[in-house]
Scaffold this motif. Sequence first.
Motif, short mmCIF file in Angstrom:
data_model
loop_
_atom_site.label_atom_id
_atom_site.label_comp_id
_atom_site.label_asym_id
_atom_site.label_seq_id
_atom_site.Cartn_x
_atom_site.Cartn_y
_atom_site.Cartn_z
N ASP A 107 0.83 -1.21 0.00
CA ASP A 107 0.00 0.00 0.00
C ASP A 107 0.86 1.26 0.00
OD1 ASP A 107 -2.48 -1.53 0.42
OD2 ASP A 107 -1.65 -1.88 2.41
N LEU A 108 1.94 1.24 0.76
CA LEU A 108 2.81 2.40 0.94
C LEU A 108 4.25 1.94 0.74
CD1 LEU A 108 2.27 5.38 1.70
CD2 LEU A 108 2.85 4.79 4.06
N PRO A 109 4.77 2.00 -0.49
CA PRO A 109 6.08 1.41 -0.79
C PRO A 109 7.23 1.88 0.07
CG PRO A 109 4.91 1.92 -2.82
CD PRO A 109 4.09 2.51 -1.70
N ILE A 110 7.13 3.11 0.63
CA ILE A 110 8.24 3.61 1.44
C ILE A 110 8.46 2.76 2.69
CG2 ILE A 110 6.91 5.20 2.87
CD1 ILE A 110 9.20 7.22 2.55
N LEU A 111 7.45 1.99 3.09
CA LEU A 111 7.60 1.13 4.26
C LEU A 111 8.67 0.06 4.06
CD1 LEU A 111 3.87 0.64 5.36
CD2 LEU A 111 5.58 2.17 6.34
N ARG A 112 9.00 -0.23 2.82
CA ARG A 112 10.09 -1.19 2.57
C ARG A 112 11.39 -0.72 3.18
NH1 ARG A 112 8.20 -1.09 -2.91
NH2 ARG A 112 10.07 0.09 -3.44
N PHE A 113 11.56 0.60 3.27
CA PHE A 113 12.82 1.16 3.75
C PHE A 113 12.86 1.29 5.27
CE2 PHE A 113 12.13 2.83 -0.54
CZ PHE A 113 13.29 2.39 -1.16
N ILE A 114 11.70 1.21 5.94
CA ILE A 114 11.71 1.44 7.38
C ILE A 114 11.29 0.22 8.19
CG2 ILE A 114 11.21 3.88 6.97
CD1 ILE A 114 8.47 3.41 8.18
N ARG A 115 10.98 -0.90 7.51
CA ARG A 115 10.78 -2.18 8.21
C ARG A 115 9.61 -2.14 9.19
NH1 ARG A 115 13.13 -5.89 12.42
NH2 ARG A 115 13.00 -4.05 13.71
N LEU A 116 8.61 -1.36 8.92
CA LEU A 116 7.46 -1.25 9.82
C LEU A 116 6.17 -1.28 9.01
CD1 LEU A 116 8.73 1.63 12.15
CD2 LEU A 116 8.47 -0.77 12.82
N GLN A 170 -11.11 0.87 19.95
CA GLN A 170 -10.29 1.22 18.80
C GLN A 170 -8.82 1.17 19.19
OE1 GLN A 170 -12.17 5.09 17.82
NE2 GLN A 170 -12.92 4.11 15.96
N TRP A 171 -8.02 0.68 18.28
CA TRP A 171 -6.59 0.54 18.57
C TRP A 171 -5.79 0.64 17.27
CZ3 TRP A 171 -9.72 -3.50 17.55
CH2 TRP A 171 -9.26 -4.55 16.77
N VAL A 172 -4.49 0.84 17.42
CA VAL A 172 -3.56 0.78 16.31
C VAL A 172 -2.41 -0.13 16.72
CG1 VAL A 172 -2.33 2.88 17.07
CG2 VAL A 172 -2.12 2.11 14.69
N GLU A 173 -1.98 -0.99 15.81
CA GLU A 173 -0.84 -1.87 16.06
C GLU A 173 0.28 -1.50 15.10
OE1 GLU A 173 -1.39 -6.17 16.38
OE2 GLU A 173 -3.50 -5.81 16.89
N PHE A 174 1.46 -1.26 15.64
CA PHE A 174 2.66 -1.07 14.83
C PHE A 174 3.42 -2.39 14.82
CE2 PHE A 174 1.65 3.06 16.74
CZ PHE A 174 1.59 3.86 15.61
N LYS A 175 3.82 -2.86 13.64
CA LYS A 175 4.48 -4.16 13.53
C LYS A 175 5.86 -4.00 12.92
CE LYS A 175 0.11 -6.63 13.28
NZ LYS A 175 -0.60 -7.81 12.74
N THR A 176 6.81 -4.80 13.42
CA THR A 176 8.21 -4.66 13.05
C THR A 176 8.56 -5.44 11.79
OG1 THR A 176 8.81 -6.46 14.54
CG2 THR A 176 8.91 -4.23 15.43
N ASN A 177 7.70 -5.36 10.80
CA ASN A 177 7.96 -5.97 9.50
C ASN A 177 7.11 -5.21 8.49
OD1 ASN A 177 7.92 -7.78 7.15
ND2 ASN A 177 8.85 -9.26 8.51
#
Length: 483
Positions: free
Chosen positions: A331-340, A413-420
């Motif tokens: 969805d957001l290609p820049i996430l490839r660079f930040i591993r999240l 309601q919640w948000v989860e940040f994942k390390t991948n």
Amino acid sequence: MARVSSLLSFSLTLLIFFDGYAAQQGQEGQQFPNECQLDQLNALEPSHVLKSEAGRIEVWDHHAPQLRCSGVSFARYIIESKGLYLPSFFNTAKLSFVAKGRGLMGKVIPGCAETFQDSSEFQPRGGEQFEGQGEEGQGQGERQRFRDMHQKVEHIRSGDTIATTPGVAQWFYNDGQQPLVIVSVFDLASHQNQLDRNPRPFYLAGNNPQGQVWLQGREQQPQKNIFNGFGPEVIAQALKIDLKTAQQLQNQEDNRGNIVRVEGPFGVIRPPLRGQRPQEEEKEEGRHGRHGNGLEETICSARSTDNLDDPSRADVYKPQLGYISTLNSYDLPILRFIRLSALRGSIRQNAMVLPQWNANANAILYVTDGEAQIQIVNDNGNRVFDGQVTQGQLIAIPQGFSVVKRATSNRFQWVEFKTNANAQINTLAGRTSVLRGLPLEVITNGFQISPKEARRVKFNTLETTLTHSSGPASYERPRVAEA
């Protein structure tokens, strides 16, 4: 003889290398004892608060075992109306979520050009000169004009998820009437972090009289901006300004903190709010796709923001239960660079997220609204958490640990940040669960149940993610054979 000597020298070098490596591993083991032996998890609250003129920064203790194991740090930014979070950058990548409010965000990416330019000219104040205006131009001051230009500025609102790479300076401004609340997770374990496992904010403006609370042992040392460390004459020469202005950049007497109040209008160049020109937006979406920006995807033009509060983009949606939206590098290609990556969930009372585990990532769950009952089970089959989580709390869910969530308020309601960047889950129940994928014979023999019971275990739950939670099922005590 020379060959033997060379072999001995090489062997000695290897011995020293491995001995040093073993010592380093031993030191790390002493520094982080039992780093991932998590026999008990807790819902965490902020451990430090940095107060500023127009808001505060709340920091969680990243040395807590569950955050240390996950390799992340967490912070919450509360920016009051007309509050400006001064530009800063970190040694780590971060993923931020706008929990409440609206505002403006700007980032300065190294090496990228200013793409926002002022189309309405304005005249410099009396006596001011700009580059290209010399002594001869003073008499033509009435005809001289100056235009501002800067890098991209975006409107942000509740539900926006923002990716930021290391070393990118970022600022926020609250142009609404309500507080702007942003939560951020910092990836300390990423290879892009070349320092230690501590988040280090580098401030370009302002001073923090309370000190560097992100690092243990440095609370008593005030944190100043980067310009403060240089001699004022160096700053004056580099920026071609006078010495007095250079000293002002150092903010030595400024005790407003890192979030300051803006007096008067905040005149930055910014596009209109989303939704003000719907026909143009729909036309652009049809031409480039919903996630396209119409430009070559370089680091300067790559999208870094997506909204997870829009039910129309939900991955799972049930009107009576709620919805779940995910955001990954597809969805957001820049996430490839930040591993999240991120997940946004909103469920109604008595709804349940079926038991699941993260196959390739740790998760940091932050509650944005409501309450829920959560149970987490570790690799020993022990329940390491069983309790309520409420708004403003967070809990880490380590890789492989199974978790179930049940809403206990009108809405959770919640948000989860994942390390991948492309986190994957597997479920224990439901149509795509691990049990559904097993043969009946394996279930029958593995749990010592009848084929009829095995079919119920495998096929009774038709949902994939969300289901109703009608309370605990009745338990029939096994009959004891009569003598």
